[in-house]
Structures are given as C-alpha cells and as structure tokens.
Design an enzyme around this catalytic site. Structure first.
Site, short mmCIF file in Angstrom:
data_model
loop_
_atom_site.label_atom_id
_atom_site.label_comp_id
_atom_site.label_asym_id
_atom_site.label_seq_id
_atom_site.Cartn_x
_atom_site.Cartn_y
_atom_site.Cartn_z
N GLU A 306 38.57 -35.09 -41.32
CA GLU A 306 37.55 -35.21 -39.69
C GLU A 306 36.27 -35.35 -40.55
O GLU A 306 35.04 -34.75 -39.48
CB GLU A 306 37.88 -34.35 -39.09
N ASN A 307 35.48 -36.16 -41.46
CA ASN A 307 33.99 -35.89 -41.41
C ASN A 307 33.44 -36.23 -40.45
O ASN A 307 33.41 -37.18 -40.02
CB ASN A 307 33.77 -36.65 -43.01
N HIS A 330 43.83 -37.60 -33.76
CA HIS A 330 43.61 -36.11 -34.01
C HIS A 330 42.09 -35.55 -34.53
O HIS A 330 41.36 -34.63 -34.04
CB HIS A 330 44.60 -34.89 -35.16
N GLU A 331 42.03 -37.17 -35.35
CA GLU A 331 40.61 -36.89 -35.39
C GLU A 331 39.96 -36.04 -35.00
O GLU A 331 38.32 -36.08 -35.09
CB GLU A 331 40.39 -37.57 -37.60
N HIS A 334 38.83 -33.24 -34.01
CA HIS A 334 38.48 -32.46 -34.47
C HIS A 334 36.79 -32.14 -34.22
O HIS A 334 36.01 -31.68 -34.79
CB HIS A 334 38.83 -32.86 -35.98
N GLU A 353 43.33 -26.57 -36.09
CA GLU A 353 43.83 -26.94 -36.07
C GLU A 353 44.95 -27.70 -34.52
O GLU A 353 45.38 -27.84 -34.73
CB GLU A 353 45.40 -27.29 -37.28
N ASP A 411 44.92 -23.46 -49.41
CA ASP A 411 46.36 -24.76 -48.84
C ASP A 411 46.95 -23.96 -48.40
O ASP A 411 48.10 -24.93 -48.19
CB ASP A 411 45.94 -25.93 -50.02
N TYR A 419 49.48 -25.80 -37.08
CA TYR A 419 49.19 -27.26 -36.22
C TYR A 419 49.81 -26.46 -34.88
O TYR A 419 49.49 -26.75 -34.00
CB TYR A 419 49.63 -27.56 -37.10
ZN LIG Z 1 43.40 -31.68 -38.18
#
Ligand SMILES: [Zn+2]
Length: 639
Positions: A306-307, A330-331, A334, A353, A411, A419
């Site tokens: 999601e930049n 979704h993106e 964000h 998320e 990570d 999520y």
């Molecule tokens: Zn996401």
C-alpha cells in the site's frame, strides 16, 4: 482524552517546539503541512524493538534523497539529507543501516560529522550513530546501497514482460528500507520526504509520492522528482524503475506497468474509482490526492503493498474477469488503516492489517454485494482457524493480536492472526454495537489519528472513550482486552454466515459420500470464492483416481486464476499427485508471490522422500527470479 495520548502530546511538545497540528490535505504542499511533524509516542509499548533509533533523544522528520540508479552495479547511491529534531543536549542520533556503504556524513554546512556503524544483527542490520554538535539540525549522508540490498530487486531485461529493458522495484515493509535509505526505519517515526532520481534515459521512475516537477532527459539520463508532503512511516518510501507506461482509470486514479501488460491491467482495474468512492463513504475523504497503482513483474513478493499514492500490485491478481480485485480493495483501504493511522511497532501489526481486512470486505460489499462479502468473511475465518492450528493451537502466544516479537524478525508476525483475527475483532464489535454506531466510531478513529502512529493501547483507550463511553454492560459484552491480549478466539466472536456457501458445502458433503461425484456443472456457475471454498474444504487425503477426476472435469491444471491454481496445487502436493507436477513447476517458476510459493515449497520440502527432491530441483531454477524477501524465507529450508 485518554492518558496515553496526552502523554504522547506532552512528549511532542517537550521535544519539538513546532507545529504538531494536522496537515491540511486540501492544500497539498501548503506551509502548514511542511511544518507538521508527527509526534513520537513515549509509552513503553510504543518503543520499537526493530529499530536502533532513540527518537526521544533525536529523530528524523524529513528525508531528502538525491540518488542515482545504477543497473550495472545493482546499486542506488547519492545523498540522503536528513532534517532532524533533537533534545538540546542530545550528543548523537542513531539511524538504521543494513549493508550501506557510507562514504561521508556532514552537517548542513558541509562540516564533517563523526559517525560509527555498530555490530550487525542478522534481523535488524546495524546502528549508524552520528555525533551531533550543539547546533546540528541537518545531516548529509553520502552513500550507496549494497548489490544485495534486501529492499531492492533488480531484474534483467529477460525477467520482464517486454524483455528489452531492466527493471528495479523496492519493498520497504517491514524493515527493508534501511538497506537503501539511511534513516530511522521505524513505523513510529513518521517523516516527510522528497527525492530526485537519476535513471538511464529511456527508463521511467515512479515513487510513492506525487511528482514535483516534469521529468528531464539530458546527456543519457532522465531525472525524476517527487515530493511527499505528509509525514509517513519510512517503510512507505518506495521506488519502481523500468519501461513503464501509464493509463488513466478515472479522475484521480490510473495504472503504471510495462506496455505489454497495460491493457490487461487497466481492464482488471476498471472499478478503481468506484472503490475509492465506496471507501470514502465509509472512512472519510481520501487524503493522499491521487490513487495510482504499479503492476509489477511476477516476482513481486506480496499481493500488494500500500505505498501511498502508488499501490504496488502483483500481476497474479489479473484473472481476466475481475474476480481477484478484492486485493485492490485491500490496498486502497490501507490508505486509511496503515497509512493514515499506522502501527507504531510491528507488535501491533493487526492495527494495519486487521482493520484493513475488515475494511476491504466492506468495500467489496458496497461494490459487489453482501453475498460476496459474506463469502470472503467465511473464507477468512477458515484461514484463521488453519493459522491457529499451524501456530500450535488456541493457547499459542502467537495467536494474540498484540504479539511479542522479541528476538524475532517482524515478518514472523505476518500471519493470518493480524489479518483475520483482527478483522473478526472489528466484525464482532460491529455486530454488538450495530453498524451505524460502529461506522461513526471508525470514521472518527481515522480522523483522530491521521498521520500518526498508533498502538493497541491507544486503540483500546479510543474505543472506550468514544464508543463504550462508560457503558459497563457494553464493556463486558465486547471483551476488548481478551481480544487484544489473550491467545485464541474469544467466546463472543461473531460467526460467519453458515449459509454463505450452502451450495458449495453441500457439494463437499456429496463428494465425501459419493465416490463418483465431481461438481462439474456447479463449478461452471461458481465464482472464485466458491471454487476456493470447495477445494479448501475437500479432505486433505484423497486417492489419485479422485484427484484425476477433479482435474479432468474442472480443468484445474489449466486454470488462469492463480488463487484457484494455488488451492489445487496445495491439495495435489499433499497427495503426491504427479500429474499436477508440470503445472506446479510452471507456477513456481513464473511468479514469486510469497503467499503462493512459500507454502508450496515448504510442503514439498517437508515430504522428505517424494517432495524434497522436487522442491530442490524447482528452487534451484526459481530462486534467482524470486525477491530477496522470498529467498530469505525459503533459504531457511536449506534445499
Ligand atoms: Zn495489507
């Protein structure tokens, strides 16, 4: 007003005698915006264990990059000029560094500053400590990235769709940007930024910020300029360079990609403007100006990133029928959850998320109807239950929303707990208080916390102050602390609609009873989510004859839908089903989305006798085309 926020505000005032008011999105580039510096939270739960920075001593608030992209050497190099705020008596500022070659550090007037790169940690990289003079307000760092920088993937012309020009793209989340930008790489330290990027003529550079000038081509190079006026978490600084073309999708949206992919990408993304409108109705005005997307080559490790102003997308969502565009919902979501209000540390990744997964389905509901949204909720709960089992069951500490990542890479928290348990939490609150009240609170949440870091504690305090408002019965019903701090799933979790997949579930039962049955006719009428539900609900162990019947009747090896193909290959690998191997090999060597390649290669590797040699053979071919993030995960298998 709650305690945590007032403490944060006090810290901001104490450190920075400057304007901490909200940027005004209606006037991009306005003076008020330039001066806005997001606060640093000072509570213990907001201290980021994945950064060496000590932002309460000295912090970066603006990054200015002037960088040359060197495809031959696989390096980005030039200068990073950092504007800092510091306590008057601070003697050093600590930045994050992963493999950077630092050539010099000076202050704003060019006077050299002492600096030291400390010992490197395999997860975090190294601290870069720069000594400050009493009047130092600016650092100018001359440096270049290492050829193996974790954020950057350099593609040869052969690895692109057009086959003629090289390609570069970055992935900053979670802690990769320290491998190409020397700054404080913590989501709680928001920074505005600008960049001047020099690339070989004939290539186009795009970044996660609006262009601030027209590109100039001269003497064999092109120069692109960008400026992000809002303060963002530094993982959101992103770059793509390649043979890129643009197609407008509407008044404020468009898509960048290689010319060969442009028509297909634009067709798949045709609903983007409608999605932005739907999201704005739910969460308030879109704050970032344009919403463009960059559809990347197939090695992009994630579904999307999601930049801000430029979502990065995997091409694997292109199915030809818009059936996988919930990824875009979704993106886009964000742009509020994650980019406006951002987890201050990776322990609260669910705030990015979980909220976004919830919002994604609300956008899907607005565009494609309640049935499709209910189906995606049900698939999400399936994924959540599987994730809990994989993590060792409902008492595993890693099933908490606010998780403990001490000694681990962020990570490790990138699981369906963040999520799907996060989304289930918000759905549960919505069900208890009613949609109208919940929506009003959620809109207010984004407004109260825009362009700021947030923590679980801030979330809980906000919801108590603005939604629960002292209602003891409601407080009890919501079980807020259980959701955030305890493992497993609280008893009040709202269940998915059991009828969301009534027809599919009936077919699954019949498949279990009737060994001659394959739902060939039904399959033709099912949407992607229904097909996924069917494949994922089948018994995990099936005889070859039944897999053969499925493959033959449903055309599974040949499907163009990558989600369906993944679900099928997952089942095939679990059953050592050899006729799927050519499809598996093709899938693993032509795209590198981590969500797809990691579970398949892991499952093969676990099967010592049959699967491991296959994993070894395929990984030897595929590794070179995967992103460094995906390589790092898979190298752990020691194939
Ligand atoms: Zn996401």
């Amino acid at each position: 007003m709650n305690l945590v926020r007032s403490a944060a505000a006090a810290a901001a005032l104490f450190l920075f005698a400057c304007d901490t008011s909200q940027p005004d999105a209606s006037k991009p580039g306005g003076k008020a915006e330039q001066e806005a510096i997001a606060p640093i939270l000072n509570t213990p739960d907001a201290a980021d264990i994945h950064s060496y920075a000590k932002p309460l001593e000295a912090r970066v608030h603006h990054v200015s990059l002037d960088l040359n992209v060197d495809f031959q050497g696989k390096r980005i190099g030039g200068t990073a000029t950092l504007d800092i705020d510091r306590k008057p008596d601070a003697r050093e500022i600590v930045l994050d560094d992963r493999g950077l070659e630092i050539q010099s550090v000076a202050d704003g007037s060019g006077k050299p500053l002492q600096y030291k790169v400390g010992a490197s940690d395999p997860n975090l990289g190294a601290p870069l400590a720069v000594a400050l003079n009493p009047d130092t307000k600016r650092l100018v760092i001359r440096y270049r990235s290492a050829p193996d920088a974790g954020a950057l993937q350099w593609l040869t012309p052969e690895q692109t769709a057009g086959k003629k020009k090289p390609y570069l793209f970055s992935q900053g989340q979670a802690i990769e940007n320290r491998s190409w930008i020397p700054t404080q790489d913590s989501p709680g330290i928001r920074q505005s930024w600008d960049a001047t990027i020099h690339v070989p003529a004939g290539l186009t550079a795009v970044m996660s910020a609006p262009r601030s000038a027209e590109p100039i081509t001269q003497g064999g190079e092109s120069v692109f300029s960008f400026r992000m006026p809002h303060s963002v978490a530094p993982y959101m600084i992103a770059i793509g360079v390649g043979d890129l073309a643009f197609k407008s999708l509407g008044a404020r949206s468009g898509v960048w990609t290689e010319p060969a992919m442009l028509a297909a990408a634009a067709a798949e993304l045709a609903d983007t403007e409608k999605m932005i409108d739907a999201a704005e109705k739910l969460y308030g005005a879109y704050q970032w100006g344009r919403y463009d997307m960059l559809v990347l080559p197939p090695s992009f490790p994630f579904g999307g990133m999601e930049n801000p102003t430029l979502t990065f997308l995997t091409p694997t969502f292109i199915a030809g029928d818009k059936s996988l565009v919930s990824l875009v919902a979704h993106e886009l979501a964000h742009s509020w959850s994650g980019n406006l209000a951002t987890n201050a540390t990776w322990a609260d990744f669910w705030l990015n998320e979980g909220m976004t997964t919830y919002a994604e389905r609300r956008v899907v509901e607005a565009l494609y109807g309640p049935k499709r949204a209910a189906q995606q909720v049900a698939l999400g709960v399936d994924a959540l239950n599987k994730q809990i089992a994989d993590l060792g069951g409902p008492s595993s500490p890693d099933t908490r929303l606010h998780i403990d990542l001490k000694g681990r890479h962020p990570d490790d928290g990138l699981t369906d707990i963040a999520y799907e348990k996060g989304a289930a939490f918000l759905r549960t609150i919505e069900a208890i208080v009613g949609r109208e009240r919940f929506d009003a609170w959620l809109k207010g949440w984004f407004d109260r916390h825009r362009f700021q870091p947030v923590t679980s504690a801030i979330f809980l305090a906000d919801i108590r102050a603005n939604l629960v408002k002292g209602d003891k019965a409601l407080e009890q019903k919501l079980m807020l602390d259980d959701w955030v701090y305890k493992p497993g799933l609280p008893a009040n979790m709202v269940k998915p609609d059991p009828k969301a997949f009534a027809q599919v579930d009936a077919a699954v039962s019949r498949f279990g009873r009737d060994s001659a049955f394959v739902p060939a006719a039904e399959w033709k009428t099912w949407n992607t989510d229904e097909r996924l539900r069917f494949l994922n609900r089948l018994p995990r162990k099936l005889p070859a004859t039944r897999l053969e019947a499925l493959n033959r009747s449903l055309g599974l090896n040949e499907t163009r839908n990558n989600e369906v193909l993944f679900a099928w290959l997952d089942l095939a690998v679990a059953n050592r089903f050899e006729p799927a191997l050519p499809a598996l090999e093709r899938f693993l060597t032509t795209q590198g989305r981590r969500k797809f390649v990691k579970p398949l290669i892991e499952a093969l590797a676990k099967d010592q006798q049959w699967g491991r040699p296959i994993a070894k053979r395929i990984y030897a071919v595929a590794r070179g085309s995967y992103h460094p993030i995906t390589q790092r995960d898979l190298d752990e298998l020691k194939l």
